[in-house]
Design a protein around this motif. Structure first.
Motif, mmCIF file in Angstrom:
data_model
loop_
_atom_site.group_PDB
_atom_site.id
_atom_site.type_symbol
_atom_site.label_atom_id
_atom_site.label_comp_id
_atom_site.label_asym_id
_atom_site.label_seq_id
_atom_site.Cartn_x
_atom_site.Cartn_y
_atom_site.Cartn_z
ATOM 1 N N ASP A 256 0.687 -0.891 0.029
ATOM 2 C CA ASP A 256 0.404 0.196 -0.081
ATOM 3 C C ASP A 256 0.992 0.864 0.521
ATOM 4 O OD1 ASP A 256 -1.479 1.861 0.332
ATOM 5 O OD2 ASP A 256 -2.887 1.239 2.164
ATOM 6 N N PHE A 257 0.713 2.135 -1.347
ATOM 7 C CA PHE A 257 2.423 2.982 -1.529
ATOM 8 C C PHE A 257 1.385 3.923 -0.879
ATOM 9 C CE2 PHE A 257 3.660 0.211 -4.522
ATOM 10 C CZ PHE A 257 5.309 -0.221 -4.119
ATOM 11 N N LYS B 141 12.688 6.231 1.718
ATOM 12 C CA LYS B 141 13.930 5.856 0.905
ATOM 13 C C LYS B 141 13.578 5.072 0.135
ATOM 14 C CE LYS B 141 17.471 8.560 3.560
ATOM 15 N NZ LYS B 141 18.419 8.217 4.044
ATOM 16 N N LEU B 142 12.762 3.942 0.583
ATOM 17 C CA LEU B 142 12.730 2.675 -0.040
ATOM 18 C C LEU B 142 11.353 2.643 -1.242
ATOM 19 C CD1 LEU B 142 14.198 -0.253 0.083
ATOM 20 C CD2 LEU B 142 12.327 -0.781 1.517
ATOM 21 N N VAL B 143 10.871 3.726 -1.296
ATOM 22 C CA VAL B 143 9.941 3.485 -1.872
ATOM 23 C C VAL B 143 9.644 3.643 -3.227
ATOM 24 C CG1 VAL B 143 7.666 5.004 -2.858
ATOM 25 C CG2 VAL B 143 8.037 5.244 -0.356
ATOM 26 N N GLU B 144 10.376 4.298 -3.223
ATOM 27 C CA GLU B 144 11.146 4.459 -5.158
ATOM 28 C C GLU B 144 11.709 3.585 -5.928
ATOM 29 O OE1 GLU B 144 10.330 6.413 -6.813
ATOM 30 O OE2 GLU B 144 9.544 8.229 -5.675
ATOM 31 N N SER C 20 9.872 0.797 -8.900
ATOM 32 C CA SER C 20 10.496 0.068 -9.954
ATOM 33 C C SER C 20 9.635 -1.225 -9.811
ATOM 34 C CB SER C 20 10.909 0.051 -10.143
ATOM 35 O OG SER C 20 12.397 -0.339 -8.771
ATOM 36 N N LEU C 21 9.719 -2.259 -9.012
ATOM 37 C CA LEU C 21 10.196 -3.657 -8.642
ATOM 38 C C LEU C 21 8.528 -3.298 -9.084
ATOM 39 C CD1 LEU C 21 10.645 -4.921 -5.664
ATOM 40 C CD2 LEU C 21 12.182 -4.692 -7.458
ATOM 41 N N VAL C 22 7.472 -3.085 -9.528
ATOM 42 C CA VAL C 22 5.778 -3.062 -9.561
ATOM 43 C C VAL C 22 5.611 -2.744 -10.684
ATOM 44 C CG1 VAL C 22 3.993 -2.023 -9.469
ATOM 45 C CG2 VAL C 22 5.015 -2.296 -7.206
#
Length: 406
Positions: A263-264, A298-301, A305-307
């Motif tokens: 859930d972003f 800091k891990l969101v981007e 990118s994985l998605v």
């Protein structure tokens, strides 16, 4: 009441001999032999159910396929059923089905995999594969009610000397499967529950406590972080390692993770109960069994990118087998030239040690790892710790960032 009045000599006088009409000869205690016009002989049992006005007849079988002795044994079974308030017509049918179509070992183990393991165990497929190798070739088609110790020992004797740890694991799962089947009404021979690890040639898996952080020394973990950054590996495994080192999660939680879990909007990763090894203990406490982990900013981007790069439902873009991932992870220590062997699961221990060294409260570390929390803290839902877990993961990622640039 007279009983056992008939003899084989009498019956053979009528067998296959045409008669003017149907004849019936009583043997006693409700058993009779009925002779047809063409000389066929059928065993019949006459009975009256409790509170019933009429008598009933049950056909037991044909003579001589069913001998006089066997017919009397069947009669005694029927009399016992009537005495216990059961209808012999139903019980006889069930008894025949069990005799001619018995539940096999394969049936019982498959029942457990389908009805229990597939819903409660994330490695149900592995259990099924081990049954297929260890058990089914030896006793798979035999009735589960008749399998004794000697049969079970045969299953293990060829492989246990080479795979003693696996032997113990398979035995434990077979026993758990058949206990479940007993509760489901299966007739299981209880010899299986008298076997133990030693009797099948098994051993316990050696317990190891390997960490890449020890006594404040972060060198091995720093090497791992920089090796990941170097990226000289398949993207699948690099992404897997980033998530393992970021969250201290189990490898299966990442391997099985689907995009829908992330859930972003609220920056939360929810591991569903079916992927959580400790979910059963949580569910017993009235919890959902899910693991909720905040997503560090800091891990969101990286995660997005994985998605974007995945062309299916899985976060890592594909679903690899557990054994393949484990085998690859078991060789990293050699690539880093570490002296002592470690596996992917040891990254989880490492993260726990590192977080504790950074002063993060132990119950928050346990919540992030997805352990079943003991004591008073365990009665509260993990979601109540989301702010604390978010702060802890921010601290952890700052430490990883500092190691990356040392």
């Amino acid at each position: 009441m007279a009983e056992n009045k008939l003899t084989d000599r009498q019956l053979y006088k009528y067998l296959n001999k045409p008669q003017e009409g149907q004849l019936t000869f009583a043997d006693g205690l409700g058993l009779s032999a009925r002779v047809s016009k063409v000389g066929g002989i059928t065993w019949l049992f006459r009975f009256r159910l409790p509170n019933a006005k009429n008598q009933f007849w049950l056909s037991l079988g044909a003579y001589p396929s069913m001998s006089l002795k066997s017919a009397r044994l069947e009669r005694d079974k029927c009399r016992n059923w009537v005495a216990n308030g059961l209808d012999p017509r139903n019980e006889f049918k069930l008894d025949r089905e069990n005799t001619f179509n018995p539940i096999t070992v394969k049936d019982a183990l498959s029942h457990w995999v389908k009805k229990y393991a597939s819903r409660k165990r994330v490695n149900a497929e592995k259990h099924e594969q081990q049954f297929a190798v260890w058990i089914l070739p030896h006793v798979g088609e035999l009735p589960i009610a008749d399998i004794t110790k000697s049969h079970w020992l045969t299953c293990f004797e060829e492989r246990a000397h080479k795979y003693p740890v696996a032997a113990s694991y398979v035995l434990r799962n077979v026993q758990q499967a058949l206990k479940f089947c007993l509760k489901q009404g299966y007739d299981v021979h209880r010899d299986i529950f008298e076997l133990d690890m030693d009797s099948v040639g098994g051993t316990k898996q050696a317990k190891r406590s390997r960490r890449l952080i020890a006594d404040g020394d972060w060198d091995e973990f720093e090497q791992l972080i920089k090796w990941i950054d170097d990226g000289k590996m398949f993207p699948y495994y690099r992404n897997l390692l980033i998530l393992l080192t970021s969250f201290g999660c189990r490898s299966q939680e990442v391997r099985l993770s689907k995009i829908t879990e992330w859930d972003f909007d609220n920056l939360v990763w929810t591991v569903p109960a079916e992927h959580n090894k400790a979910s059963a203990k949580d569910i017993e406490k009235g919890l959902t069994g899910d693991i909720k982990r905040p997503i560090p900013p800091k891990l969101v981007e990286f995660l997005k990118s994985l998605v974007a790069s995945s062309d299916n439902e899985y976060m890592l873009g594909e679903l690899k087998e557990s054994a393949a991932v484990s085998a690859w992870g078991g060789s990293i220590w050699k690539k880093l030239d570490h002296n002592d062997k470690w596996r992917l699961h040891d990254i989880r221990r490492t993260v726990a040690t590192g977080m504790n060294d950074l002063g993060i409260a132990p119950h928050i570390v346990e919540a992030i790892l997805g352990h079943a929390i003991q004591g008073v803290a365990g009665i509260y839902n993990r979601s109540q710790y989301l702010p604390e877990k978010r702060e802890a993961l921010i601290i952890w990622h700052e430490k990883i960032e500092s190691l990356r640039h040392q």
